[in-house]
Design a protein around this motif. Structure first.
Motif, PDB file in Angstrom:
ATOM      1  N   GLU A 198       0.829  -1.205   0.000  1.00  0.00           N
ATOM      2  CA  GLU A 198       0.000   0.000   0.000  1.00  0.00           C
ATOM      3  C   GLU A 198       0.866   1.258   0.000  1.00  0.00           C
ATOM      4  OE1 GLU A 198      -3.339   2.331  -0.161  1.00  0.00           O
ATOM      5  OE2 GLU A 198      -3.211   0.153  -0.381  1.00  0.00           O
ATOM      6  N   MET A 199       1.983   1.243   0.738  1.00  0.00           N
ATOM      7  CA  MET A 199       2.885   2.398   0.751  1.00  0.00           C
ATOM      8  C   MET A 199       3.450   2.649  -0.642  1.00  0.00           C
ATOM      9  SD  MET A 199       3.121   3.839   3.796  1.00  0.00           S
ATOM     10  CE  MET A 199       4.745   4.589   4.008  1.00  0.00           C
ATOM     11  N   ARG A 200       3.824   1.594  -1.350  1.00  0.00           N
ATOM     12  CA  ARG A 200       4.349   1.770  -2.710  1.00  0.00           C
ATOM     13  C   ARG A 200       3.268   2.276  -3.654  1.00  0.00           C
ATOM     14  NH1 ARG A 200       7.543  -2.918  -1.462  1.00  0.00           N
ATOM     15  NH2 ARG A 200       6.093  -4.323  -2.515  1.00  0.00           N
ATOM     16  N   ARG A 201       2.019   1.829  -3.445  1.00  0.00           N
ATOM     17  CA  ARG A 201       0.915   2.344  -4.262  1.00  0.00           C
ATOM     18  C   ARG A 201       0.732   3.844  -4.053  1.00  0.00           C
ATOM     19  NH1 ARG A 201      -3.504  -0.461  -5.985  1.00  0.00           N
ATOM     20  NH2 ARG A 201      -4.914   0.894  -4.814  1.00  0.00           N
ATOM     21  N   ARG A 202       1.100   4.342  -2.885  1.00  0.00           N
ATOM     22  CA  ARG A 202       0.946   5.752  -2.570  1.00  0.00           C
ATOM     23  C   ARG A 202       2.212   6.558  -2.851  1.00  0.00           C
ATOM     24  NH1 ARG A 202      -3.058   6.237   2.685  1.00  0.00           N
ATOM     25  NH2 ARG A 202      -4.452   4.513   2.116  1.00  0.00           N
ATOM     26  N   GLY A 203       3.198   5.899  -3.479  1.00  0.00           N
ATOM     27  CA  GLY A 203       4.380   6.628  -3.922  1.00  0.00           C
ATOM     28  C   GLY A 203       5.560   6.620  -2.993  1.00  0.00           C
ATOM     29  N   TYR A 204       5.542   5.777  -1.953  1.00  0.00           N
ATOM     30  CA  TYR A 204       6.664   5.707  -1.022  1.00  0.00           C
ATOM     31  C   TYR A 204       7.480   4.444  -1.300  1.00  0.00           C
ATOM     32  CZ  TYR A 204       3.802   9.096   1.524  1.00  0.00           C
ATOM     33  OH  TYR A 204       3.046  10.187   1.867  1.00  0.00           O
ATOM     34  N   ALA A 205       8.786   4.602  -1.398  1.00  0.00           N
ATOM     35  CA  ALA A 205       9.672   3.456  -1.657  1.00  0.00           C
ATOM     36  C   ALA A 205       9.938   2.738  -0.343  1.00  0.00           C
ATOM     37  CB  ALA A 205      10.977   3.926  -2.298  1.00  0.00           C
ATOM     38  N   VAL A 206       9.013   1.906   0.058  1.00  0.00           N
ATOM     39  CA  VAL A 206       9.098   1.215   1.343  1.00  0.00           C
ATOM     40  C   VAL A 206       8.980  -0.288   1.110  1.00  0.00           C
ATOM     41  CG1 VAL A 206       7.974   0.860   3.582  1.00  0.00           C
ATOM     42  CG2 VAL A 206       8.129   3.160   2.611  1.00  0.00           C
ATOM     43  N   GLY A 207      10.025  -1.032   1.497  1.00  0.00           N
ATOM     44  CA  GLY A 207       9.992  -2.482   1.424  1.00  0.00           C
ATOM     45  C   GLY A 207       9.363  -3.071   2.668  1.00  0.00           C
ATOM     46  N   ARG A 208       9.296  -4.390   2.696  1.00  0.00           N
ATOM     47  CA  ARG A 208       8.604  -5.038   3.799  1.00  0.00           C
ATOM     48  C   ARG A 208       9.318  -4.831   5.130  1.00  0.00           C
ATOM     49  NH1 ARG A 208       6.429 -11.320   3.946  1.00  0.00           N
ATOM     50  NH2 ARG A 208       5.362 -11.167   5.966  1.00  0.00           N
ATOM     51  N   GLU A 209      10.647  -4.934   5.134  1.00  0.00           N
ATOM     52  CA  GLU A 209      11.375  -4.765   6.384  1.00  0.00           C
ATOM     53  C   GLU A 209      11.222  -3.341   6.927  1.00  0.00           C
ATOM     54  OE1 GLU A 209      12.844  -6.939   8.300  1.00  0.00           O
ATOM     55  OE2 GLU A 209      12.166  -8.507   6.929  1.00  0.00           O
ATOM     56  N   ARG A 210      11.289  -2.371   6.026  1.00  0.00           N
ATOM     57  CA  ARG A 210      11.123  -0.991   6.483  1.00  0.00           C
ATOM     58  C   ARG A 210       9.694  -0.745   6.963  1.00  0.00           C
ATOM     59  NH1 ARG A 210      12.378   4.626   3.109  1.00  0.00           N
ATOM     60  NH2 ARG A 210      12.576   5.970   4.947  1.00  0.00           N
ATOM     61  N   ALA A 211       8.739  -1.348   6.272  1.00  0.00           N
ATOM     62  CA  ALA A 211       7.346  -1.221   6.717  1.00  0.00           C
ATOM     63  C   ALA A 211       7.179  -1.803   8.113  1.00  0.00           C
ATOM     64  CB  ALA A 211       6.415  -1.923   5.727  1.00  0.00           C
ATOM     65  N   ARG A 212       7.855  -2.922   8.373  1.00  0.00           N
ATOM     66  CA  ARG A 212       7.777  -3.521   9.705  1.00  0.00           C
ATOM     67  C   ARG A 212       8.356  -2.571  10.760  1.00  0.00           C
ATOM     68  NH1 ARG A 212      10.123  -7.977   8.599  1.00  0.00           N
ATOM     69  NH2 ARG A 212       8.241  -9.234   8.322  1.00  0.00           N
ATOM     70  N   ARG A 213       9.474  -1.930  10.437  1.00  0.00           N
ATOM     71  CA  ARG A 213      10.072  -0.998  11.396  1.00  0.00           C
ATOM     72  C   ARG A 213       9.170   0.217  11.627  1.00  0.00           C
ATOM     73  NH1 ARG A 213      14.759  -2.134   8.318  1.00  0.00           N
ATOM     74  NH2 ARG A 213      14.608  -0.093   7.284  1.00  0.00           N
ATOM     75  N   LEU A 214       8.585   0.734  10.546  1.00  0.00           N
ATOM     76  CA  LEU A 214       7.696   1.890  10.684  1.00  0.00           C
ATOM     77  C   LEU A 214       6.457   1.535  11.495  1.00  0.00           C
ATOM     78  CD1 LEU A 214       7.929   3.287   7.039  1.00  0.00           C
ATOM     79  CD2 LEU A 214       8.860   4.366   9.103  1.00  0.00           C
ATOM     80  N   MET A 215       5.929   0.328  11.275  1.00  0.00           N
ATOM     81  CA  MET A 215       4.767  -0.101  12.055  1.00  0.00           C
ATOM     82  C   MET A 215       5.139  -0.231  13.526  1.00  0.00           C
ATOM     83  SD  MET A 215       3.108  -2.950   9.471  1.00  0.00           S
ATOM     84  CE  MET A 215       1.771  -3.361  10.603  1.00  0.00           C
ATOM     85  N   ARG A 216       6.319  -0.762  13.778  1.00  0.00           N
ATOM     86  CA  ARG A 216       6.759  -0.897  15.165  1.00  0.00           C
ATOM     87  C   ARG A 216       6.939   0.476  15.804  1.00  0.00           C
ATOM     88  NH1 ARG A 216      11.335  -3.195  14.264  1.00  0.00           N
ATOM     89  NH2 ARG A 216      10.412  -5.255  13.979  1.00  0.00           N
ATOM     90  N   GLU A 217       7.519   1.415  15.050  1.00  0.00           N
ATOM     91  CA  GLU A 217       7.727   2.762  15.577  1.00  0.00           C
ATOM     92  C   GLU A 217       6.414   3.485  15.784  1.00  0.00           C
ATOM     93  OE1 GLU A 217      10.322   6.799  14.560  1.00  0.00           O
ATOM     94  OE2 GLU A 217      10.496   5.021  13.287  1.00  0.00           O
ATOM     95  N   GLY A 218       5.456   3.237  14.905  1.00  0.00           N
ATOM     96  CA  GLY A 218       4.153   3.877  15.030  1.00  0.00           C
ATOM     97  C   GLY A 218       3.219   3.177  15.988  1.00  0.00           C
ATOM     98  N   GLY A 219       3.654   2.042  16.533  1.00  0.00           N
ATOM     99  CA  GLY A 219       2.828   1.334  17.512  1.00  0.00           C
ATOM    100  C   GLY A 219       1.602   0.680  16.920  1.00  0.00           C
ATOM    101  N   VAL A 220       1.687   0.223  15.670  1.00  0.00           N
ATOM    102  CA  VAL A 220       0.533  -0.419  15.043  1.00  0.00           C
ATOM    103  C   VAL A 220       0.897  -1.843  14.652  1.00  0.00           C
ATOM    104  CG1 VAL A 220      -0.339   1.755  14.168  1.00  0.00           C
ATOM    105  CG2 VAL A 220       1.119   0.372  12.705  1.00  0.00           C
ATOM    106  N   GLN A 221      -0.096  -2.730  14.694  1.00  0.00           N
ATOM    107  CA  GLN A 221       0.078  -4.093  14.238  1.00  0.00           C
ATOM    108  C   GLN A 221      -1.269  -4.641  13.794  1.00  0.00           C
ATOM    109  OE1 GLN A 221       1.519  -6.505  17.454  1.00  0.00           O
ATOM    110  NE2 GLN A 221      -0.291  -6.207  18.724  1.00  0.00           N
ATOM    111  N   ALA A 222      -1.220  -5.626  12.904  1.00  0.00           N
ATOM    112  CA  ALA A 222      -2.462  -6.204  12.390  1.00  0.00           C
ATOM    113  C   ALA A 222      -3.213  -6.906  13.509  1.00  0.00           C
ATOM    114  CB  ALA A 222      -2.148  -7.190  11.258  1.00  0.00           C
ATOM    115  N   GLN A 223      -4.530  -6.833  13.453  1.00  0.00           N
ATOM    116  CA  GLN A 223      -5.348  -7.505  14.443  1.00  0.00           C
ATOM    117  C   GLN A 223      -5.176  -9.013  14.309  1.00  0.00           C
ATOM    118  OE1 GLN A 223      -9.401  -6.223  13.880  1.00  0.00           O
ATOM    119  NE2 GLN A 223      -9.214  -4.601  15.396  1.00  0.00           N
TER     120      GLN A 223
END
Length: 382
Positions: free
Chosen positions: A165-190
């Motif tokens: 979804e991040m790449r669809r919105r124009g951000y060059a974010v791979g899976r590992e970076r997405a995991r780090r951003l989610m961890r930093e933002g305090g979000v996780q899948a239900q």
């Protein structure tokens, strides 16, 4: 191609999206695959004198907005605390960069003095700080985008879908970076409760398993699958029947009722037929439920030259696509919600299907696009 004829049930369903569920005429017409002028005519025939305007005005919930802002602020404060703890550790242990040491020391001493002691030009230090500010701002923006996606997608995305979804919105974010951003933002899948099924191999008595788990379909409106699930309300169980096109995994038909009978599944399939208008040769797959095995349903299929396929007895994996949809529905929408009555539950389910699942939720089987977008892209490509 002749003029399309619609049943009264179809017209009521289409008009109900606007009159009962707050859809705009444009959105309702697009969801049902009909023209706006026809829909306005059906609405006019059903609206009481002095009724409300057709267009629904969507308004933000101030309380939810305030909560989101507070959550963002909490994340920012936690991030600042973690950064300070890290810098203090580096400064104390002497393993940080010179710029980090300066940044720590200038809280107690003039920057000019600290730069002179560590032999670093002030211009270089200030340039480093400028780069750090830019990098931090970019990271904060990414974290906030991840948090926004998390909220918009009903807290359902893990790191894989989040990176897509991040790449669809124009951000060059791979899976590992997405995991780090989610961890930093305090979000996780239900997390969702799972149900263990018993696998059996008996053949169907009514129809063979003609689909045979060939879920990778390359053309639309040739292979459909359906099933029924139940949703708890204070009024009693509400039963939901759906029809999915295996080509795009789009929900193309639906019906709800307080009774799980043959009429329920016929209504769902009838709605799908009127929306999609498939060519002859359609195959419909389901489990061996009594409503799908009934003579009335078999006659309904026979009159429309629809080939019937059934899962093996007790083998849910033969209808895995619909089972997976129900898992998403209950994990991302109905969950543990306490609905007052069938009307409230139906409105929530329709919102999930027509406003979220079909137009926005990424699906791996649809090239990581929403089902509706996947069909549009393929249609343009052809």
């Amino acid at each position: 191609m002749g003029r399309r004829e619609f049943s009264e049930e179809f017209k009521r369903e289409a008009a109900g999206l606007v009159l009962e569920h707050g859809y705009t005429v444009t959105k309702a017409a697009k969801a049902m695959g009909i023209g706006e002028s026809a829909l306005r005519r059906w609405i006019g025939n059903r609206r009481p004198v002095g009724g409300a305007s057709v267009s629904a005005v969507e308004s933000d919930n101030p309380e939810q907005f305030r909560i989101r802002e507070l959550e963002k602020r909490v994340m920012e404060l936690e991030r600042e605390r973690d950064i300070l703890k890290k810098f203090h550790s580096l400064f104390r242990q002497g393993i940080g960069s010179r710029y980090e040491v300066i940044q720590q020391a200038e809280k107690a001493f003039p920057t000019e003095v600290v730069c002179r002691v560590v032999e670093v030009p002030r211009s270089s230090y200030y340039a480093w700080k400028a780069r750090q500010r830019q990098e931090n701002a970019a990271r904060v923006g990414l974290v906030r985008e991840v948090q926004a996606i998390h909220a918009q997608m009903r807290q359902s995305y893990g790191s894989r879908r989040m990176s897509k979804e991040m790449r669809r919105r124009g951000y060059a974010v791979g899976r590992e970076r997405a995991r780090r951003l989610m961890r930093e933002g305090g979000v996780q899948a239900q997390t969702r409760r799972t149900h263990r099924y018993v696998k059996r191999e008996q053949s169907a008595a009514i129809a063979e398993n003609r689909l045979d788990r060939k879920f990778a379909v390359t053309v639309p409106n040739r292979f459909w699958a359906g099933d029924v699930t139940y949703i708890s309300t204070q009024q009693g169980w509400m039963y939901l029947a759906v029809v999915l096109d295996l080509y795009s995994r789009r929900v193309v038909g639906w019906a709800t009722s307080g009774s799980c009978d043959t009429f329920l599944v016929i209504r769902a399939l009838q709605l799908a037929l009127e929306i999609r208008r498939p060519d002859p040769g359609l195959m419909f797959h389901s489990d061996q439920g009594s409503n799908y095995a009934s003579l009335a349903f078999q006659q309904f299929l026979s009159e429309r030259a629809i080939v019937q396929s059934m899962s093996r007895k007790g083998n849910c994996w033969d209808n895995a696509v619909v089972e997976r949809f129900f898992c998403s529905l209950k994990g991302e929408c109905t969950g543990e919600r306490a609905y007052r009555d069938h009307a409230e539950a139906r409105a929530d389910v329709l919102d999930y299907i027509l406003k979220f699942y079909n137009p926005h939720r990424l699906h791996s089987a649809a090239n990581h696009m929403p089902p509706a977008e996947f069909e549009e892209v393929k249609k343009v490509a052809v």
